[in-house]
Scaffold this active site. Structure first.
Site, PDB file in Angstrom:
ATOM      1  N   CYS A   1     -51.198 -25.871  -2.879  1.00  0.00           N
ATOM      2  CA  CYS A   1     -50.931 -26.567  -1.505  1.00  0.00           C
ATOM      3  C   CYS A   1     -49.588 -26.209  -1.250  1.00  0.00           C
ATOM      4  O   CYS A   1     -48.520 -26.729  -1.675  1.00  0.00           O
ATOM      5  CB  CYS A   1     -51.162 -27.989  -1.712  1.00  0.00           C
ATOM      6  SG  CYS A   1     -50.888 -28.927  -0.289  1.00  0.00           S
TER       7      CYS A   1
ATOM      8  N   CYS B   1     -46.711 -40.307   6.462  1.00  0.00           N
ATOM      9  CA  CYS B   1     -46.308 -39.276   5.814  1.00  0.00           C
ATOM     10  C   CYS B   1     -44.740 -39.183   5.568  1.00  0.00           C
ATOM     11  O   CYS B   1     -43.883 -39.203   6.305  1.00  0.00           O
ATOM     12  CB  CYS B   1     -46.831 -37.912   6.376  1.00  0.00           C
ATOM     13  SG  CYS B   1     -46.113 -36.443   5.727  1.00  0.00           S
TER      14      CYS B   1
HETATM   15  S1  SF4 Z   1     -45.605 -35.347   9.288  1.00  0.00           S
HETATM   16 FE1  SF4 Z   1     -48.036 -34.940   9.882  1.00  0.00          FE
HETATM   17  S2  SF4 Z   1     -47.810 -32.745  10.431  1.00  0.00           S
HETATM   18 FE2  SF4 Z   1     -46.102 -33.308   9.301  1.00  0.00          FE
HETATM   19  S3  SF4 Z   1     -46.404 -32.695   6.924  1.00  0.00           S
HETATM   20 FE3  SF4 Z   1     -46.823 -35.065   7.286  1.00  0.00          FE
HETATM   21  S4  SF4 Z   1     -48.834 -35.105   7.895  1.00  0.00           S
HETATM   22 FE4  SF4 Z   1     -48.190 -33.131   8.202  1.00  0.00          FE
END
Ligand code: SF4
Length: 397
Positions: free
Chosen positions: A135, A149
């Site tokens: 990944c 995230c």
């Molecule tokens: S913020 Fe959103 S687009 Fe950016 S790496 Fe994380 S999941 Fe992916």
């Protein structure tokens, strides 16, 4: 388990052809030489294929190696890079996890001092056979700042966050080296699902994806829905490139909440129109990714809306990956919690009962939580438990 072994002598012996000995400072220097017009057709791919096949050797000897290339004595690239020094440009600082326990995470440093993370997942293990999925990261942080995230929380000093093509490819080399050391003899699958939004680093990602396809890697690129670049990719994608759409919500309103930047930049009809164009141009369905967050988007109502959306938008859809939310600092700030396994299964069954294509729960992503390598967790943080570097000591500084 077979152990992969390599030395320059075996390359010479096994090729059966005369090899030219030369020195390349790094894959960065290879790329820059080619980019400045010294390229001859196919040279860059020859270098890359050679490096992939012998990743373990080059990663282990990253400070000092002579590259043995079968490019012929008149190779302009080889002449241009002769005697310029040796080594890969990036360094593996830390390896968390171990392949014997199913995967891990590499912390990699670039010459610019930027740090990135690369996750490695062992997806198949049989005696004498090991298949990895790498990944890779495409950016050093992410302006999309999706609410679940941790990559969006990273702040790194420097000129920009986009990784050059060579830095993407060197992640694959380091990871392949780790896998080869454990006995892997197959090239890995590569997924652009690490740090960053790949389509916002379009040229470098496309270049890397082309090289990876040329070296036999199965490649999947995941996007939050950068519609104009999906349209561009429909024309530019190398044959066999798979596209995944990180949808995560079946309505515009819910998407606005979970992925505010992406959702407000590219509305759902715009995104699906681009997806259809990609599917038509490439003949393959796009994979839908859907993160399941407890009491946010994991109910029957959302399952019905998702199935309807896929039907109404008339996409081919290769399948739906349901990913249980992995705990993150970013998500905790919004009160997000992982769903129960039972809820995940109920969501999947609801989709199946409505005829949605190939819905699968990726419980396997939970494995990476131990070393903070699961989806959404790449935030340059050390895992709480000490997963030291014993699995791959020679590729760590
Ligand atoms: S913020 Fe959103 S687009 Fe950016 S790496 Fe994380 S999941 Fe992916």
């Amino acid at each position: 388990m077979m152990v992969f072994r390599f030395s320059p002598a075996t390359v010479r012996a096994s090729s059966g052809m005369s090899l030219v000995q030369g020195k390349l400072r790094s894959f960065e220097s290879v790329a820059s030489v080619l980019d400045t017009g010294h390229a001859e057709s196919g040279s860059k791919r020859s270098v890359w294929n050679h490096l992939v096949r012998h990743a373990e050797f080059y990663s282990r000897n990253q400070d000092s190696w002579n590259l043995a290339l079968d490019l012929g004595p008149a190779s302009p690239m080889l002449e241009a890079t002769r005697n310029t020094g040796c080594g890969l440009a990036s360094r593996v600082l830390r390896c968390d996890g171990s392949l014997s326990s199913g995967g891990g995470k590499l912390l990699i440093s670039l010459p610019s001092a930027m740090q990135i993370e690369t996750a490695v997942i062992v997806s198949k293990m049989r005696p004498g056979e090991l298949q990895g999925t790498i990944c890779v990261s495409s950016q050093g942080s992410c302006a999309m700042a999706c609410r679940f995230c941790d990559t969006g929380l990273i702040r790194q000093a420097g000129a920009g966050i986009n990784l050059p093509e060579w830095a993407i490819l060197e992640q694959v080399l380091h990871a392949e080296a780790w896998l080869q050391r454990e006995g892997s003899q197959k090239v890995s699958n590569v997924v652009f699902m690490g740090m960053g939004e790949p389509l916002l680093n379009y040229g470098n990602v496309l270049g890397a994806a082309r090289m990876l396809r040329a070296s036999g890697h199965k490649v999947t690129l995941s996007t939050v829905g950068v519609a104009p670049q999906i349209r561009k990719l429909a024309k530019d994608a190398p044959q066999g490139l798979n596209l995944a759409l990180s949808l995560h919500a079946p309505t515009q309103e819910l998407r606005d909440e979970l992925l505010p930047v992406a959702s407000r930049s590219w509305k759902l009809p715009q995104v699906f129109s681009a997806v259809r164009q990609f599917e038509e141009a490439n003949g393959t369905g796009v994979l839908i990714e859907y993160i399941l967050i407890r009491d946010v988007n994991d109910g029957d109502e959302q399952a019905v809306a998702l199935a309807n959306l896929i039907t109404e938008e008339r996409i081919k859809c290769a399948g739906i990956n349901l990913i249980p939310y992995n705990p993150t600092d970013a998500g905790a700030a919004h009160g997000y919690r992982p769903p129960s396994d039972l809820t995940c299964k109920r969501f999947r069954e609801k989709l199946r009962s409505l005829g949605a294509p190939n819905a699968t729960i990726r419980f396997s992503t939970k494995l990476g939580r131990s070393w903070l390598a699961a989806c959404g967790q790449l935030g340059l943080k050390k895992p709480p438990k000490a997963f030291e570097s014993i699995a791959a000591p020679r590729i760590c500084m």
